[in-house]
Design a protein around this motif. Structure first.
Motif, PDB file in Angstrom:
ATOM      1  N   ARG A  58     103.472  13.401  35.466  1.00 14.43           N
ATOM      2  CA  ARG A  58     104.381  12.624  34.604  1.00 14.43           C
ATOM      3  C   ARG A  58     104.630  11.245  35.180  1.00 14.43           C
ATOM      4  N   SER A  59     104.838  10.289  34.295  1.00 17.36           N
ATOM      5  CA  SER A  59     105.116   8.931  34.753  1.00 17.36           C
ATOM      6  C   SER A  59     106.436   8.856  35.519  1.00 17.36           C
ATOM      7  N   SER A  60     107.344   9.812  35.262  1.00 12.34           N
ATOM      8  CA  SER A  60     108.603   9.850  36.010  1.00 12.34           C
ATOM      9  C   SER A  60     108.376  10.285  37.447  1.00 12.34           C
ATOM     10  N   GLY A  61     107.219  10.925  37.712  1.00 14.69           N
ATOM     11  CA  GLY A  61     106.894  11.386  39.050  1.00 14.69           C
ATOM     12  C   GLY A  61     107.467  12.744  39.394  1.00 14.69           C
ATOM     13  N   PHE A  62     108.457  13.223  38.658  1.00 12.51           N
ATOM     14  CA  PHE A  62     109.099  14.490  38.999  1.00 12.51           C
ATOM     15  C   PHE A  62     108.371  15.660  38.339  1.00 12.51           C
ATOM     16  N   ASP A  63     108.051  16.662  39.135  1.00 13.81           N
ATOM     17  CA  ASP A  63     107.279  17.809  38.642  1.00 13.81           C
ATOM     18  C   ASP A  63     108.145  19.021  38.321  1.00 13.81           C
ATOM     19  N   GLY A  64     109.450  18.863  38.362  1.00 13.22           N
ATOM     20  CA  GLY A  64     110.342  19.982  38.078  1.00 13.22           C
ATOM     21  C   GLY A  64     110.681  20.803  39.311  1.00 13.22           C
ATOM     22  N   GLY A  65     110.127  20.444  40.469  1.00 11.19           N
ATOM     23  CA  GLY A  65     110.441  21.144  41.702  1.00 11.19           C
ATOM     24  C   GLY A  65     109.407  22.165  42.134  1.00 11.19           C
ATOM     25  N   TYR A  66     108.338  22.302  41.345  1.00 10.50           N
ATOM     26  CA  TYR A  66     107.257  23.202  41.751  1.00 10.50           C
ATOM     27  C   TYR A  66     105.931  22.623  41.286  1.00 10.50           C
ATOM     28  N   ASP A  67     104.868  23.042  41.962  1.00 14.01           N
ATOM     29  CA  ASP A  67     103.539  22.492  41.717  1.00 14.01           C
ATOM     30  C   ASP A  67     102.595  23.454  41.027  1.00 14.01           C
ATOM     31  N   LEU A  68     102.931  24.748  41.075  1.00 14.20           N
ATOM     32  CA  LEU A  68     101.989  25.766  40.638  1.00 14.20           C
ATOM     33  C   LEU A  68     102.758  27.025  40.276  1.00 14.20           C
ATOM     34  N   VAL A  69     102.290  27.733  39.247  1.00 13.59           N
ATOM     35  CA  VAL A  69     102.817  29.059  38.955  1.00 13.59           C
ATOM     36  C   VAL A  69     101.683  30.033  39.253  1.00 13.59           C
ATOM     37  N   ASP A  76     106.123  25.585  45.357  1.00 21.85           N
ATOM     38  CA  ASP A  76     106.138  24.194  45.793  1.00 21.85           C
ATOM     39  C   ASP A  76     105.193  24.094  46.992  1.00 21.85           C
ATOM     40  N   ILE A  77     104.217  23.210  46.901  1.00 20.49           N
ATOM     41  CA  ILE A  77     103.223  23.021  47.961  1.00 20.49           C
ATOM     42  C   ILE A  77     103.668  21.847  48.818  1.00 20.49           C
ATOM     43  N   LYS A  78     103.829  22.076  50.111  1.00 17.01           N
ATOM     44  CA  LYS A  78     104.293  21.059  51.055  1.00 17.01           C
ATOM     45  C   LYS A  78     103.179  20.776  52.058  1.00 17.01           C
ATOM     46  N   THR A  79     102.805  19.502  52.187  1.00 20.57           N
ATOM     47  CA  THR A  79     101.736  19.121  53.105  1.00 20.57           C
ATOM     48  C   THR A  79     102.201  17.984  53.989  1.00 20.57           C
ATOM     49  N   MET A  80     102.033  18.164  55.286  1.00 19.65           N
ATOM     50  CA  MET A  80     102.352  17.117  56.265  1.00 19.65           C
ATOM     51  C   MET A  80     101.061  16.594  56.882  1.00 19.65           C
ATOM     52  N   GLY A  81     101.038  15.282  57.153  1.00 29.11           N
ATOM     53  CA  GLY A  81      99.899  14.680  57.838  1.00 29.11           C
ATOM     54  C   GLY A  81     100.099  14.725  59.343  1.00 29.11           C
ATOM     55  N   ARG A  82      99.018  14.996  60.033  1.00 23.88           N
ATOM     56  CA  ARG A  82      99.020  15.026  61.504  1.00 23.88           C
ATOM     57  C   ARG A  82      97.692  14.471  61.996  1.00 23.88           C
ATOM     58  N   LYS A  83      97.600  14.272  63.288  1.00 25.32           N
ATOM     59  CA  LYS A  83      96.339  13.843  63.893  1.00 25.32           C
ATOM     60  C   LYS A  83      95.791  14.907  64.833  1.00 25.32           C
ATOM     61  N   VAL A  84      96.402  16.084  64.779  1.00 20.49           N
ATOM     62  CA  VAL A  84      96.010  17.190  65.654  1.00 20.49           C
ATOM     63  C   VAL A  84      95.955  18.481  64.849  1.00 20.49           C
ATOM     64  N   LYS A  85      95.305  19.473  65.442  1.00 23.39           N
ATOM     65  CA  LYS A  85      95.241  20.795  64.831  1.00 23.39           C
ATOM     66  C   LYS A  85      96.622  21.466  64.919  1.00 23.39           C
ATOM     67  N   MET A  86      96.969  22.195  63.893  1.00 18.88           N
ATOM     68  CA  MET A  86      98.265  22.881  63.822  1.00 18.88           C
ATOM     69  C   MET A  86      98.380  23.936  64.917  1.00 18.88           C
ATOM     70  N   GLU A 100     117.733  22.449  45.877  1.00 21.82           N
ATOM     71  CA  GLU A 100     118.170  23.060  44.618  1.00 21.82           C
ATOM     72  C   GLU A 100     117.088  23.068  43.534  1.00 21.82           C
ATOM     73  N   TYR A 101     115.901  22.604  43.860  1.00 19.86           N
ATOM     74  CA  TYR A 101     114.838  22.605  42.858  1.00 19.86           C
ATOM     75  C   TYR A 101     114.470  24.031  42.468  1.00 19.86           C
ATOM     76  N   GLU A 102     113.957  24.178  41.272  1.00 20.83           N
ATOM     77  CA  GLU A 102     113.641  25.492  40.708  1.00 20.83           C
ATOM     78  C   GLU A 102     112.262  25.964  41.169  1.00 20.83           C
ATOM     79  N   ASN A 103     112.242  26.723  42.237  1.00 15.14           N
ATOM     80  CA  ASN A 103     110.999  27.326  42.717  1.00 15.14           C
ATOM     81  C   ASN A 103     111.321  28.630  43.444  1.00 15.14           C
ATOM     82  N   ASP A 104     110.283  29.436  43.629  1.00 20.60           N
ATOM     83  CA  ASP A 104     110.447  30.755  44.259  1.00 20.60           C
ATOM     84  C   ASP A 104     109.857  30.824  45.664  1.00 20.60           C
ATOM     85  N   LEU A 105     108.755  30.102  45.869  1.00 22.39           N
ATOM     86  CA  LEU A 105     108.007  30.177  47.128  1.00 22.39           C
ATOM     87  C   LEU A 105     107.590  28.782  47.576  1.00 22.39           C
ATOM     88  N   TYR A 106     107.275  28.681  48.863  1.00 20.62           N
ATOM     89  CA  TYR A 106     106.686  27.470  49.426  1.00 20.62           C
ATOM     90  C   TYR A 106     105.359  27.827  50.076  1.00 20.62           C
TER      91      TYR A 106
END
Length: 180
Positions: A58-69, A76-86, A100-106
């Motif tokens: 969406r042009s508003s940028g907001f996805d409703g608080g989740y990325d996938l059902v 909600d998919i959370k990704t952090m950038g690093r320069k090393v292996k986790m 408070e976003y509407e999601n069940d899992l991360y």
């Protein structure tokens, strides 16, 4: 952890989306271009692995608080950038403004900018996340293993990688959150 080499087409698609839409629209701790790109790379890679069509952003940028059902769960998919292996003791950050976003899992991922690998680290229910994570007030200095630090831009939650339910295969990714 499931490690995936990032496809060039996913990076290109992320850049095309961000040329049209700024996905950070909260007004606080929105994430700069690079942070938004890393987040999109994680999302688009998971869509690709699951053979799921990405949403129309969406042009508003907001996805409703989740990325996938998936399996009846809003994820909600959370990704952090690093320069090393986790590593197991490394943490995944979560901006408190999203609590408070509407999601069940991360699903938490780590994008290694040096090797261009995405590590799909694991998943956790929203309820378990807030029981197992640590809370830090806005402005708290958070220290890294190398001694550097950053002050939090907003209230922040952190969870150690070892506290997630590990994802080791594409098949396990497709089964997360199943009730049976």
């Amino acid at each position: 952890m499931l490690a995936i080499k990032i496809k060039k087409k996913i990076v290109e698609k992320s850049e095309i989306i961000l040329k049209k839409i700024n996905l950070g629209q909260r007004g606080v701790a929105d994430g700069n271009y690079e942070e938004q790109k890393i987040g999109l790379i994680g999302q688009l890679t998971i869509y690709d692995l699951l053979n799921v069509e990405p949403p129309k952003f969406r042009s508003s940028g907001f996805d409703g608080g989740y990325d996938l059902v998936l399996n009846g769960n809003k994820i909600d998919i959370k990704t952090m950038g690093r320069k090393v292996k986790m590593k197991d003791h490394y943490v995944h950050n979560f901006i408190g403004l999203q609590k408070e976003y509407e999601n069940d899992l991360y699903i938490f991922c780590s994008y290694n900018k040096t090797t261009e690998m995405l590590e799909i680290c694991g998943w956790i229910s929203k309820k378990d996340f807030f029981e197992k994570s640590k809370f830090y007030k806005k402005g708290t200095k958070r220290y890294r293993d190398d001694g550097t630090f950053f002050p939090t831009k907003a209230d922040l939650y952190e969870i150690e990688n070892s506290k997630l339910i590990s994802i080791k295969s594409k098949e396990e990714l497709g089964k997360i959150g199943r009730k049976n």
